[in-house]
Design an enzyme around this catalytic site. Sequence first.
Site, PDB file in Angstrom:
ATOM      1  N   ASN A   1       0.809  -1.220   0.000  1.00  0.00           N
ATOM      2  CA  ASN A   1       0.000   0.000   0.000  1.00  0.00           C
ATOM      3  C   ASN A   1       0.841   1.268   0.000  1.00  0.00           C
ATOM      4  O   ASN A   1       0.566   2.226  -0.734  1.00  0.00           O
ATOM      5  CB  ASN A   1      -0.927   0.004   1.224  1.00  0.00           C
ATOM      6  CG  ASN A   1      -2.057  -1.001   1.098  1.00  0.00           C
ATOM      7  OD1 ASN A   1      -2.435  -1.380  -0.010  1.00  0.00           O
ATOM      8  ND2 ASN A   1      -2.585  -1.448   2.218  1.00  0.00           N
TER       9      ASN A   1
ATOM     10  N   ARG B   1       9.212 -10.835  -5.809  1.00  0.00           N
ATOM     11  CA  ARG B   1       9.062 -11.778  -6.919  1.00  0.00           C
ATOM     12  C   ARG B   1       9.381 -11.187  -8.286  1.00  0.00           C
ATOM     13  O   ARG B   1       9.999 -11.830  -9.117  1.00  0.00           O
ATOM     14  CB  ARG B   1       7.633 -12.342  -6.941  1.00  0.00           C
ATOM     15  CG  ARG B   1       7.280 -13.191  -5.722  1.00  0.00           C
ATOM     16  CD  ARG B   1       5.820 -13.559  -5.671  1.00  0.00           C
ATOM     17  NE  ARG B   1       4.956 -12.397  -5.484  1.00  0.00           N
ATOM     18  CZ  ARG B   1       4.248 -11.800  -6.425  1.00  0.00           C
ATOM     19  NH1 ARG B   1       4.265 -12.272  -7.646  1.00  0.00           N
ATOM     20  NH2 ARG B   1       3.504 -10.751  -6.157  1.00  0.00           N
TER      21      ARG B   1
ATOM     22  N   ALA C   1       6.026   7.609  11.108  1.00  0.00           N
ATOM     23  CA  ALA C   1       5.542   7.817   9.735  1.00  0.00           C
ATOM     24  C   ALA C   1       5.921   9.206   9.234  1.00  0.00           C
ATOM     25  O   ALA C   1       7.096   9.490   9.036  1.00  0.00           O
ATOM     26  CB  ALA C   1       4.039   7.570   9.658  1.00  0.00           C
TER      27      ALA C   1
ATOM     28  N   GLU D   1      -2.639  -5.290  13.262  1.00  0.00           N
ATOM     29  CA  GLU D   1      -2.048  -6.325  12.418  1.00  0.00           C
ATOM     30  C   GLU D   1      -3.076  -7.445  12.252  1.00  0.00           C
ATOM     31  O   GLU D   1      -4.045  -7.518  13.012  1.00  0.00           O
ATOM     32  CB  GLU D   1      -0.781  -6.871  13.072  1.00  0.00           C
ATOM     33  CG  GLU D   1       0.350  -5.865  13.187  1.00  0.00           C
ATOM     34  CD  GLU D   1       0.902  -5.429  11.852  1.00  0.00           C
ATOM     35  OE1 GLU D   1       0.866  -6.240  10.892  1.00  0.00           O
ATOM     36  OE2 GLU D   1       1.331  -4.267  11.740  1.00  0.00           O
TER      37      GLU D   1
ATOM     38  N   ASP E   1       6.734  -3.760  18.391  1.00  0.00           N
ATOM     39  CA  ASP E   1       6.902  -2.727  17.374  1.00  0.00           C
ATOM     40  C   ASP E   1       7.294  -1.396  18.023  1.00  0.00           C
ATOM     41  O   ASP E   1       8.137  -0.664  17.497  1.00  0.00           O
ATOM     42  CB  ASP E   1       5.604  -2.564  16.571  1.00  0.00           C
ATOM     43  CG  ASP E   1       5.753  -1.576  15.432  1.00  0.00           C
ATOM     44  OD1 ASP E   1       6.609  -1.810  14.560  1.00  0.00           O
ATOM     45  OD2 ASP E   1       5.037  -0.558  15.421  1.00  0.00           O
TER      46      ASP E   1
ATOM     47  N   LYS F   1      10.760   0.810  17.520  1.00  0.00           N
ATOM     48  CA  LYS F   1      10.761   2.235  17.182  1.00  0.00           C
ATOM     49  C   LYS F   1      11.598   3.038  18.178  1.00  0.00           C
ATOM     50  O   LYS F   1      12.260   4.015  17.800  1.00  0.00           O
ATOM     51  CB  LYS F   1       9.323   2.757  17.141  1.00  0.00           C
ATOM     52  CG  LYS F   1       8.529   2.257  15.943  1.00  0.00           C
ATOM     53  CD  LYS F   1       7.081   2.712  16.007  1.00  0.00           C
ATOM     54  CE  LYS F   1       6.292   2.194  14.819  1.00  0.00           C
ATOM     55  NZ  LYS F   1       4.850   2.555  14.888  1.00  0.00           N
TER      56      LYS F   1
ATOM     57  N   GLY G   1      -0.323   4.991   8.363  1.00  0.00           N
ATOM     58  CA  GLY G   1      -1.169   5.281   7.200  1.00  0.00           C
ATOM     59  C   GLY G   1      -0.325   5.425   5.950  1.00  0.00           C
ATOM     60  O   GLY G   1       0.782   5.960   5.986  1.00  0.00           O
TER      61      GLY G   1
END
Length: 371
Positions: A27, A58, A159, A215, A226, A230, A348
Amino acid sequence: MTATLATPLFEAESYPRLSVIVAGTGNVGIEFLRLFRRQQQRLAGQLDLQLAGVFNSRKALLNSSLDSDTCPNVLAQSPEYELAELITYLQQLPAPKVLVDITPSQEFARLYPVFVAAGCHLISANKQGVTLPVSEYQAIQTALQQRDLHWYSNTTCGAGIPVQRVLQELRESGDQIRRVSGVFSGTLSWLLCRYDGSKPFSEFVLDAKALGYTEPDPRDDLSGKDVQRKLLVLARELQLPLELADIALTPLLPAGLEQGEWSEFWQHRVQLDQSMDAYFQAAQSANKVLRYAASLTLKEGTVIAEVKLVAVLPQDPLAALAPCENMFVIESDWYKDSPLVLKGPGAGREVTAGGLHADLAVLAKAIMAAF
């Protein structure tokens, strides 16, 4: 290997050219590509910004002038590739060039030395690279310095919130950071801002899962790992030689509930509900609110780093947090009486992709200045 060629926006004989190779097409990767042409247009007349590669685990598109608008569709129809093919391409691609890592893979992050040896700058949204064991992390930094290359990783924590850049600027201007704390998980922010004791905590977890805030297995959020990673990102930014194990972690999840399948956890969720209810009642009786917080304190040559559930008073900066927000509270010699507070959406695809483009803009500026 197939590719869709795009005509460059302008002839760049008198401008530097920067080739961008994007790893990861989830995303955030798709959103980064969607914003890419806007960045090209913004830099037109100053820098020839070209998309020179897009790949995932891939498939790959490797061509010096790709069309960012059509890449995702063309990539889906492309053949599989070998790692050696990617490395050879990067080695042959003229500098300056930057690899943008939007994967979650530690295995891929461990290839950074190879990419640096090929002459690539690095931009990372992938926390795994910044939080590798100290010896590996420092080896990457040394290799970058030897080749006069840059590594930007401002989206690995917060983010789009520029907490790392703020820490960099404070340190470079002579300030001494004493403490960095805050809430670094949008998921846990939402849960603890919403949890009001009106129903079991596990039902709020189900609500968050249904909204896409967790998640796939929400226990990954409740583990606190997590947030721990961070905090290590920020420790590395402050040049502290910490390892992940040096950060004390107290999960929200009671011991033992991390084992087995989600369905098994659900059968024993009452343990989580009772634990959180006890914390909530204690906090409420003291006129406090619950937050899952991280803190890094530097005092008299020692470092104390921890991640845990805390109860804070209404006047505490963390009490003003809104659901899904992250908050960073910086205390320093300059900000000791009134801490510097940064807050905003901590996750996001839009804000993360925007943060990656902010890093790209900083790199572009450095390249233009050196041209």
